[in-house]
Scaffold this active site. Structure first.
Site, PDB file in Angstrom:
ATOM      1  N   GLU A  43      15.327   2.222   6.295  1.00  0.00           N
ATOM      2  CA  GLU A  43      14.919   1.137   5.392  1.00  0.00           C
ATOM      3  C   GLU A  43      13.416   0.980   5.423  1.00  0.00           C
ATOM      4  O   GLU A  43      12.996   0.523   6.548  1.00  0.00           O
ATOM      5  CB  GLU A  43      15.727  -0.015   5.423  1.00  0.00           C
ATOM      6  N   CYS A  61      23.382  -6.136   4.877  1.00  0.00           N
ATOM      7  CA  CYS A  61      22.311  -5.461   5.495  1.00  0.00           C
ATOM      8  C   CYS A  61      20.674  -5.752   4.895  1.00  0.00           C
ATOM      9  O   CYS A  61      19.870  -6.240   5.824  1.00  0.00           O
ATOM     10  CB  CYS A  61      22.405  -4.034   4.950  1.00  0.00           C
ATOM     11  N   HIS A 102      20.364   2.822   8.161  1.00  0.00           N
ATOM     12  CA  HIS A 102      21.807   2.786   7.892  1.00  0.00           C
ATOM     13  C   HIS A 102      22.289   4.222   8.378  1.00  0.00           C
ATOM     14  O   HIS A 102      21.526   5.458   8.140  1.00  0.00           O
ATOM     15  CB  HIS A 102      21.984   2.942   6.358  1.00  0.00           C
TER      16      HIS A 102
END
Length: 132
Positions: free
Chosen positions: A8, A71, A90
């Site tokens: 991310e 998240c 993730h």
């Protein structure tokens, strides 16, 4: 749900409408009132992605949407504290499609690539401020 190692790059402040496990949702559907719409990690996830994809069987990708749920919320609040040393990854469920050994190798490579970037940043700072 992730099907590859998902690195991310960006987190969002707004758009949190789904209830968590305790039935709560953030006030005003955001992480931090008056905070910027997005925050980005200083860690260049494209470099991390290349390091992983060039060294193991696990496919890594860069994402700019951690999901507007727990998240993304955690990532945003962490980036708000220190974007220089914050990352969020993730991982897919084990054996769907990667084994524990494959995932362990990929996560290790990702962490090492991130640490290399931190070392580069600290070298630059040290070069700017030499010891007397």
């Amino acid at each position: 749900m992730a099907e590859e190692l998902t690195l991310e790059q960006l987190a969002h402040n707004n758009g949190y409408k789904s209830l968590d496990n305790k039935g709560s949702v953030p006030d005003d559907s955001c992480c931090i009132r008056s905070g910027p719409d997005t925050l980005q990690s200083n860690i260049e996830m494209n470099k991390v992605c290349s390091a992983v994809n060039g060294s193991c069987d696990v496919k890594a990708i860069v994402s700019h949407n951690a999901g507007r749920y727990l998240c993304d919320f955690i990532y945003y609040t962490s980036l708000n504290i220190d974007p220089r040393r914050t990352a969020f990854v993730h991982v897919p469920p084990l054996d769907k499609p990667y084994s524990a050994d494959q995932m362990a190798k990929a996560v290790r490579l990702a962490i090492l690539a991130m640490l290399d970037q931190l070392d580069e940043d600290e070298r630059v700072v040290k070069d700017d401020f030499p010891e007397s």
